[in-house]
Write a protein that holds these residues in place. Structure first.
Motif, PDB file in Angstrom:
ATOM      1  N   ALA A  89       0.211  -4.518   8.807  1.00 19.56           N
ATOM      2  CA  ALA A  89      -0.251  -3.203   9.396  1.00 19.56           C
ATOM      3  C   ALA A  89       0.382  -1.757   8.627  1.00 19.56           C
ATOM      4  N   LYS A  90       1.576  -2.109   8.006  1.00 21.07           N
ATOM      5  CA  LYS A  90       2.185  -0.906   7.520  1.00 21.07           C
ATOM      6  C   LYS A  90       1.464  -0.500   6.259  1.00 21.07           C
ATOM      7  N   VAL A  91       0.705  -1.483   5.572  1.00 25.78           N
ATOM      8  CA  VAL A  91       0.020  -1.438   4.353  1.00 25.78           C
ATOM      9  C   VAL A  91      -1.232  -0.813   4.668  1.00 25.78           C
ATOM     10  N   TRP A  92      -1.692  -1.201   5.817  1.00 28.64           N
ATOM     11  CA  TRP A  92      -2.952  -0.637   6.211  1.00 28.64           C
ATOM     12  C   TRP A  92      -2.936   0.903   6.590  1.00 28.64           C
ATOM     13  N   ASP A  93      -1.875   1.065   7.249  1.00 31.00           N
ATOM     14  CA  ASP A  93      -1.284   2.591   7.629  1.00 31.00           C
ATOM     15  C   ASP A  93      -1.215   3.500   6.204  1.00 31.00           C
ATOM     16  N   LEU A 145      -4.569  -5.081  -3.671  1.00 36.44           N
ATOM     17  CA  LEU A 145      -3.551  -5.538  -2.699  1.00 36.44           C
ATOM     18  C   LEU A 145      -3.343  -6.841  -2.629  1.00 36.44           C
ATOM     19  N   LEU A 146      -4.296  -7.639  -2.036  1.00 36.73           N
ATOM     20  CA  LEU A 146      -4.287  -8.739  -1.757  1.00 36.73           C
ATOM     21  C   LEU A 146      -3.657  -9.766  -2.895  1.00 36.73           C
ATOM     22  N   MET A 147      -4.503  -9.575  -4.177  1.00 37.21           N
ATOM     23  CA  MET A 147      -4.040 -10.202  -5.289  1.00 37.21           C
ATOM     24  C   MET A 147      -2.329  -9.898  -5.740  1.00 37.21           C
ATOM     25  N   ALA A 148      -2.024  -8.479  -5.540  1.00 38.87           N
ATOM     26  CA  ALA A 148      -0.574  -8.204  -5.546  1.00 38.87           C
ATOM     27  C   ALA A 148       0.240  -8.919  -4.822  1.00 38.87           C
ATOM     28  N   GLN A 149      -0.197  -8.905  -3.472  1.00 39.13           N
ATOM     29  CA  GLN A 149       0.685  -9.809  -2.588  1.00 39.13           C
ATOM     30  C   GLN A 149       0.739 -11.226  -2.945  1.00 39.13           C
ATOM     31  N   HIS A 150      -0.266 -11.680  -3.435  1.00 39.92           N
ATOM     32  CA  HIS A 150      -0.146 -13.320  -3.785  1.00 39.92           C
ATOM     33  C   HIS A 150       0.632 -13.593  -4.938  1.00 39.92           C
ATOM     34  N   ASP A 155       6.765  -6.283   0.941  1.00 41.48           N
ATOM     35  CA  ASP A 155       7.437  -5.355   1.650  1.00 41.48           C
ATOM     36  C   ASP A 155       7.176  -3.670   1.005  1.00 41.48           C
ATOM     37  N   ASP A 156       8.344  -3.156   0.921  1.00 40.35           N
ATOM     38  CA  ASP A 156       8.372  -1.749   0.423  1.00 40.35           C
ATOM     39  C   ASP A 156       7.427  -1.636  -0.865  1.00 40.35           C
ATOM     40  N   ALA A 157       7.557  -2.409  -1.819  1.00 38.28           N
ATOM     41  CA  ALA A 157       6.816  -2.476  -3.115  1.00 38.28           C
ATOM     42  C   ALA A 157       5.159  -2.446  -2.603  1.00 38.28           C
ATOM     43  N   GLU A 163       0.055   2.920  -1.056  1.00 41.08           N
ATOM     44  CA  GLU A 163       0.066   4.688  -0.986  1.00 41.08           C
ATOM     45  C   GLU A 163      -0.418   5.031  -2.474  1.00 41.08           C
ATOM     46  N   ARG A 164      -0.188   4.427  -3.425  1.00 41.65           N
ATOM     47  CA  ARG A 164      -0.785   4.725  -4.783  1.00 41.65           C
ATOM     48  C   ARG A 164      -2.141   4.502  -4.777  1.00 41.65           C
ATOM     49  N   GLN A 165      -2.742   3.281  -4.296  1.00 41.63           N
ATOM     50  CA  GLN A 165      -4.193   2.963  -4.126  1.00 41.63           C
ATOM     51  C   GLN A 165      -4.930   3.888  -3.707  1.00 41.63           C
ATOM     52  N   ARG A 166      -4.276   4.807  -2.175  1.00 44.60           N
ATOM     53  CA  ARG A 166      -5.166   5.481  -1.624  1.00 44.60           C
ATOM     54  C   ARG A 166      -5.357   6.831  -2.399  1.00 44.60           C
ATOM     55  N   TYR A 167      -4.138   7.394  -3.119  1.00 43.48           N
ATOM     56  CA  TYR A 167      -4.509   8.435  -4.158  1.00 43.48           C
ATOM     57  C   TYR A 167      -5.504   8.236  -5.146  1.00 43.48           C
ATOM     58  N   SER A 168      -5.420   6.927  -5.479  1.00 43.60           N
ATOM     59  CA  SER A 168      -6.345   6.771  -6.796  1.00 43.60           C
ATOM     60  C   SER A 168      -7.886   6.314  -6.341  1.00 43.60           C
TER      61      SER A 168
END
Length: 189
Positions: A89-93, A145-150, A155-157, A163-168
């Motif tokens: 959820a914190k990633v979605w937020d 983000l799913l691929m990065a998580q995989h 967590d924080d990363a 956040e970076r993807q949001r800006y991009s």
């Protein structure tokens, strides 16, 4: 991952590096998400094993053409919901993407693009305005983000990556939360 899921990472990288038509890019990235859902989440099939055997027996009792096929798979909608739940959820937020309206629009417009004869005048505003490009970009972000998580980013990363993807990708459509409606982008967008 580039070997086991070939050509999915390459498709996403190609769309990011050199975007093409919104419809084609959206359909490709929705297909990538669907394939990741097949690989990474365990979604129940439409029918139980027992019910499916009943259906097969009933079909066997009827004279059907040899090329008639019946399958028992999970739906795109179910896989989309399940794979979206892999991101915390914190990633979605931090991403600033309304998960509920994204999944609803993803399911609706993936089917409308894939089966273009089902499109009606009411869908044209979404398809020709900012709705489809925003949905494509949001889906690219979720897949990334799913691929990065995989690959082990957690967590924080992962929150920082969101956040970076949001800006991009997301912020060009809104300063608030990116929300989708049947006409395009929501009031917060």
């Amino acid at each position: 991952m580039s070997i086991n899921l070939r050509p999915l990472p390459q498709i996403v990288a190609g769309i990011i590096a050199k975007p093409g038509y919104s419809e084609a890019d959206f359909l490709f990235v929705a297909t990538v998400l669907d394939r990741l859902g097949e690989e990474w989440v365990n979604v129940p099939k439409i029918l139980t094993k027992e019910k499916f055997l009943e259906v097969r027996r009933a079909i066997a009792a009827v004279d059907v053409p040899d090329d008639f096929q019946i399958t028992n798979v999970s739906t795109f909608a179910a896989r989309t919901e399940a794979i979206a739940d892999l991101l915390p959820a914190k990633v979605w937020d931090k991403l600033g993407l309304d998960k509920a309206s994204w999944t609803t629009s993803l399911k609706r417009y993936r089917n409308l693009v894939a089966h273009s004869d089902a499109q009606k005048a009411a869908h044209r505003e979404f398809m020709t305005g900012n709705g489809l490009p925003a949905l494509r970009d949001a889906t690219i972000v979720v897949v990334t983000l799913l691929m990065a998580q995989h690959m082990g980013v957690t967590d924080d990363a992962l929150v920082f990556a969101a956040e970076r993807q949001r800006y991009s990708w997301i912020q060009k459509y809104t300063n608030g939360t990116l929300t989708f409606t049947t006409k395009g982008l929501g009031a917060e967008s």
